[in-house]
Design a protein around this motif. Structure first.
Motif, mmCIF file in Angstrom:
data_model
loop_
_atom_site.group_PDB
_atom_site.id
_atom_site.type_symbol
_atom_site.label_atom_id
_atom_site.label_comp_id
_atom_site.label_asym_id
_atom_site.label_seq_id
_atom_site.Cartn_x
_atom_site.Cartn_y
_atom_site.Cartn_z
ATOM 1 N N CYS A 24 0.832 -1.207 0.000
ATOM 2 C CA CYS A 24 0.000 0.000 0.000
ATOM 3 C C CYS A 24 0.868 1.258 0.000
ATOM 4 O O CYS A 24 0.402 2.330 -0.393
ATOM 5 N N ARG A 25 2.105 1.140 0.423
ATOM 6 C CA ARG A 25 3.105 2.210 0.303
ATOM 7 C C ARG A 25 4.047 1.775 -0.823
ATOM 8 O O ARG A 25 4.949 0.961 -0.594
ATOM 9 N N PRO A 26 3.833 2.279 -2.032
ATOM 10 C CA PRO A 26 4.573 1.787 -3.202
ATOM 11 C C PRO A 26 6.090 1.746 -3.045
ATOM 12 O O PRO A 26 6.745 0.876 -3.629
ATOM 13 N N ASP A 27 6.669 2.634 -2.241
ATOM 14 C CA ASP A 27 8.121 2.626 -2.073
ATOM 15 C C ASP A 27 8.628 1.397 -1.311
ATOM 16 O O ASP A 27 9.828 1.123 -1.302
ATOM 17 N N TYR A 28 7.731 0.623 -0.687
ATOM 18 C CA TYR A 28 8.129 -0.599 0.004
ATOM 19 C C TYR A 28 8.202 -1.796 -0.944
ATOM 20 O O TYR A 28 8.815 -2.807 -0.614
ATOM 21 N N ALA A 29 7.562 -1.707 -2.104
ATOM 22 C CA ALA A 29 7.583 -2.807 -3.075
ATOM 23 C C ALA A 29 9.018 -3.071 -3.494
ATOM 24 O O ALA A 29 9.798 -2.153 -3.731
ATOM 25 N N GLY A 30 9.394 -4.335 -3.526
ATOM 26 C CA GLY A 30 10.750 -4.732 -3.881
ATOM 27 C C GLY A 30 11.661 -4.933 -2.686
ATOM 28 O O GLY A 30 12.748 -5.503 -2.822
ATOM 29 N N GLN A 31 11.239 -4.493 -1.509
ATOM 30 C CA GLN A 31 12.082 -4.636 -0.315
ATOM 31 C C GLN A 31 12.237 -6.105 0.067
ATOM 32 O O GLN A 31 11.302 -6.888 -0.011
ATOM 33 N N LYS A 32 13.433 -6.440 0.500
ATOM 34 C CA LYS A 32 13.684 -7.751 1.088
ATOM 35 C C LYS A 32 13.618 -7.555 2.594
ATOM 36 O O LYS A 32 14.194 -6.600 3.124
#
Length: 106
Positions: A24-32
């Motif tokens: 829901c917070r797009p900047d968190y997508a891709g985080q490991k």
């Protein structure tokens, strides 16, 4: 492959690593993320490559918290685990989707 909430709870234990594919917070997508603690309420995770980040040090050093919520709020499909704000599994109600990277046989 995780197929339900019960299996997810057994597999998300300290040390387990997962990658966020949508959030829901797009900047968190891709985080490991790496699980630091899992209990009956939910799971705490940190950024394994950034142990000193604000996210990793939150909640008295346990990291970011995700509540287990209710089983109908979850969707499990092709190794992707998704949690929603309601039983309506829509893009608008998505909290987070992730894949376990070091999954043991579930």
């Amino acid at each position: 492959m995780i197929q339900n909430l019960s299996q997810l709870k057994r597999n998300l234990k300290a040390g387990t690593v997962f990658r966020i594919t949508a959030h829901c917070r797009p900047d968190y997508a891709g985080q490991k993320r790496q699980v630091t603690l899992s209990n009956t309420q939910g799971v705490y995770s940190m950024l394994p490559d950034e142990p000193q980040s604000k996210l990793s040090l939150g909640n008295d050093g346990k990291g970011s918290f995700l509540s287990w919520s209710k089983a109908p709020f979850w969707k499990f499909e092709n190794g992707l685990c998704s949690i929603y704000t309601s039983e309506k599994h829509t893009e608008d109600s998505l909290i987070m989707s992730f894949r376990i990277l070091n999954e043991e046989a579930a």
